[in-house]
Write an enzyme that holds these catalytic residues in place. Structure first.
Site, PDB file in Angstrom:
ATOM      1  N   ARG A 169       0.722  -1.127  -0.054  1.00 29.11           N
ATOM      2  CA  ARG A 169       0.105   0.070   0.003  1.00 29.11           C
ATOM      3  C   ARG A 169       0.885   1.312  -0.140  1.00 29.11           C
ATOM      4  O   ARG A 169       0.733   2.264  -0.684  1.00 29.11           O
ATOM      5  CB  ARG A 169      -1.139   0.005   1.203  1.00 29.11           C
ATOM      6  CG  ARG A 169      -2.006   1.136   1.196  1.00 29.11           C
ATOM      7  CD  ARG A 169      -3.026   0.902   2.088  1.00 29.11           C
ATOM      8  NE  ARG A 169      -2.488   1.022   3.438  1.00 29.11           N
ATOM      9  CZ  ARG A 169      -3.334   0.592   4.623  1.00 29.11           C
ATOM     10  NH1 ARG A 169      -4.655   0.317   4.440  1.00 29.11           N
ATOM     11  NH2 ARG A 169      -2.677   0.586   5.773  1.00 29.11           N
ATOM     12  N   LYS A 188      -2.657   6.402   1.495  1.00 26.73           N
ATOM     13  CA  LYS A 188      -2.586   6.814   2.923  1.00 26.73           C
ATOM     14  C   LYS A 188      -1.797   8.188   2.985  1.00 26.73           C
ATOM     15  O   LYS A 188      -0.616   7.830   3.280  1.00 26.73           O
ATOM     16  CB  LYS A 188      -2.066   5.572   3.878  1.00 26.73           C
ATOM     17  CG  LYS A 188      -2.418   5.841   5.220  1.00 26.73           C
ATOM     18  CD  LYS A 188      -2.376   4.534   5.783  1.00 26.73           C
ATOM     19  CE  LYS A 188      -2.384   4.610   7.397  1.00 26.73           C
ATOM     20  NZ  LYS A 188      -3.737   5.066   7.808  1.00 26.73           N
ATOM     21  N   GLU A 233     -16.535   5.835   4.738  1.00 25.52           N
ATOM     22  CA  GLU A 233     -15.534   5.263   5.941  1.00 25.52           C
ATOM     23  C   GLU A 233     -15.549   6.200   7.301  1.00 25.52           C
ATOM     24  O   GLU A 233     -16.003   7.403   7.081  1.00 25.52           O
ATOM     25  CB  GLU A 233     -14.428   4.818   5.491  1.00 25.52           C
ATOM     26  CG  GLU A 233     -13.226   6.076   5.190  1.00 25.52           C
ATOM     27  CD  GLU A 233     -11.966   5.500   4.762  1.00 25.52           C
ATOM     28  OE1 GLU A 233     -11.301   4.713   5.273  1.00 25.52           O
ATOM     29  OE2 GLU A 233     -11.175   6.140   3.891  1.00 25.52           O
TER      30      GLU A 233
HETATM   31  N1  PLP Z   1      -9.410   3.977   6.807  1.00 26.00           N
HETATM   32  C1  PLP Z   1      -8.701   5.098   7.169  1.00 26.00           C
HETATM   33  C2  PLP Z   1      -8.923   6.403   6.855  1.00 26.00           C
HETATM   34  C3  PLP Z   1      -7.464   4.941   8.068  1.00 26.00           C
HETATM   35  O1  PLP Z   1      -6.620   5.544   8.503  1.00 26.00           O
HETATM   36  C4  PLP Z   1      -7.250   3.449   8.310  1.00 26.00           C
HETATM   37  C5  PLP Z   1      -6.059   3.251   9.251  1.00 26.00           C
HETATM   38  O2  PLP Z   1      -5.025   2.574   8.958  1.00 26.00           O
HETATM   39  C6  PLP Z   1      -8.122   2.667   7.868  1.00 26.00           C
HETATM   40  C7  PLP Z   1      -9.062   2.837   6.953  1.00 26.00           C
HETATM   41  C8  PLP Z   1      -7.896   1.118   8.118  1.00 26.00           C
HETATM   42  O3  PLP Z   1      -6.809   0.382   7.616  1.00 26.00           O
HETATM   43  P1  PLP Z   1      -6.125  -0.672   7.906  1.00 26.00           P
HETATM   44  O4  PLP Z   1      -6.927  -1.702   8.251  1.00 26.00           O
HETATM   45  O5  PLP Z   1      -5.307  -1.185   6.828  1.00 26.00           O
HETATM   46  O6  PLP Z   1      -5.190  -0.210   8.977  1.00 26.00           O
HETATM   47  C1  COI Z   2      -3.983   2.894  11.510  1.00 24.19           C
HETATM   48  O1  COI Z   2      -4.994   2.397  11.945  1.00 24.19           O
HETATM   49  O2  COI Z   2      -2.892   2.616  11.375  1.00 24.19           O
HETATM   50  C2  COI Z   2      -4.157   4.494  11.276  1.00 24.19           C
HETATM   51  O3  COI Z   2      -3.349   4.894  10.590  1.00 24.19           O
HETATM   52  C3  COI Z   2      -5.213   5.115  11.492  1.00 24.19           C
HETATM   53  C4  COI Z   2      -4.719   6.421  12.178  1.00 24.19           C
HETATM   54  C5  COI Z   2      -5.763   7.408  11.907  1.00 24.19           C
HETATM   55  C6  COI Z   2      -4.227   6.174  13.701  1.00 24.19           C
END
Ligand code: PLP
Ligand code: COI
Length: 340
Positions: A81, A184, A220
């Site tokens: 990612r 991200k 989300e």
């Molecule tokens: N959506 C947002 C905006 C996030 O910051 C995060 C955190 O990483 C997620 C979703 C969840 O992603 P992941 O499950 O890869 O941590």
């Molecule tokens: C994560 O879950 O790793 C994120 O980056 C979310 C963040 C807003 C703390």
């Protein structure tokens, strides 16, 4: 050496640990990279990360198992990612195998700070890639820094696995369909601060965004993806949108729900006016893990899901499977667990 930390009462806060990993890109190549004891980065005032937000980050965790071993959950997915986020912002990707190796180095160097099994706490890792060096026009940087730092953390939402209230941010968009929502990158989070502040000040865990075109469909949470489970527990749905972050936790939940619990899974549009189709709902992410959604407030109306105080049985079942895998108590699908 043991460190004096109240593992059971950690929140989600910065803590300076002894070691982080730092690598530099200059003139077309990444250097070898090294562990560093300096928590401060020295940046030129013209660095594109400072003015134009040319930077991306990741979040993943290291888990201590019952036998004391330390393991990572799907770090290859975070490496991939970050690669995609880097391409979106015209940054040189950090090689994905080196990403995983750097994360392992940081965990091993700070192993005293990986919380004990049974506390529910974990070591959170924050890799980032930023454009630096003297610039002033809007253009990609000529130099980059890749950094991975870490800290022990507890739950992101207060209480962890407890039902949490969310509110729809219908006066704000987080990201546009052809924008950076799938990457991200810092700008998405800067854009979420106002709605997040409003939500927190009014007693909600966070804001939930609607699609930026029609303001009809759930996107989300500001810090996590959304899922809903049908009342009979047979179907799990998550929003499909070009402007949400492809959550690694979400895809893991979709796989587990389908392969292990025989549920029908669907990535589809979910109208904010059609919440009654769900018996349970949750927010999912690395920091959020699985946080049951008590209710969503929209247009002055509070829609309660399973309960404002109790965790629904299907959410609990998926939570136990996911965290069981992460902490090494439940066998993982092939390739999901990487030992440090
Ligand atoms: N959506 C947002 C905006 C996030 O910051 C995060 C955190 O990483 C997620 C979703 C969840 O992603 P992941 O499950 O890869 O941590
Ligand atoms: C994560 O879950 O790793 C994120 O980056 C979310 C963040 C807003 C703390």
């Amino acid at each position: 050496m043991s460190v004096d930390i109240d593992w059971n009462n950690l929140g989600f806060d910065y803590m300076q640990l002894p070691y982080r990993y730092v690598a530099h890109w200059k003139e077309g190549a990444w250097d070898e990279g090294t562990l560093s004891t300096d928590p401060n980065l020295s940046l030129n005032e013209g660095s594109p990360i400072l003015h134009y937000g040319q930077g991306a980050f990741e979040g993943l965790k290291a888990y201590r198992t019952k036998s004391g071993k330390i393991q990572l959950f799907r770090p290859d997915q975070n490496a991939h990612r970050l690669h995609n986020s880097a391409e979106k912002l015209l940054m040189p990707p950090f090689p994905e195998d080196r990403f995983v190796d750097a994360v392992k180095q940081v965990v091993a160097a700070n192993h005293d700070y990986v919380p004990p099994y049974g506390t529910g706490a974990t070591l959170y890792l924050r890799p980032m890639l930023i454009g630096v060096g003297p610039n002033i026009g809007v253009a990609p940087a000529k130099e980059y820094i890749f950094d991975v730092f870490a800290m022990p953390v507890g739950p992101y939402f207060k209480g962890g696995m407890v039902p949490t209230k969310f509110i729809v941010a219908d006066q704000h968009d987080r990201a546009a369909h052809y924008g950076t929502g799938q990457a991200k990158v810092g700008g998405n989070y800067a854009a979420s601060l106002q709605a997040g502040k409003f939500a927190h000040e009014h007693g909600y865990g966070d804001a939930i965004y609607l699609d930026p075109i029609e303001h009809k469909y759930i996107e989300e949470v500001g810090s996590a993806n959304f899922f809903g489970i049908s009342k009979d527990g047979k179907t799990l749905k998550t929003p499909k949108s070009p402007s949400i972050l492809p959550s690694i936790t979400k895809y893991s939940i979709l796989t587990l729900a389908h392969d292990r619990f025989g549920m029908k899974t669907e990535e589809t549009k979910i109208a904010i006016t059609d919440l009654d189709q769900f018996g349970e709902a949750g927010a999912c992410g690395t920091a959020a893990v699985i946080t049951p959604i008590a209710s969503i407030t929209y247009n002055g109306h509070e829609h309660v899901f399973y309960s404002e105080t109790e965790v629904g049985p299907y959410t609990k079942k998926i939570y136990d499977e996911l965290t069981g895998i992460q902490f090494g108590d439940v066998p993982a699908p092939e390739g999901w667990i990487v030992d440090v």
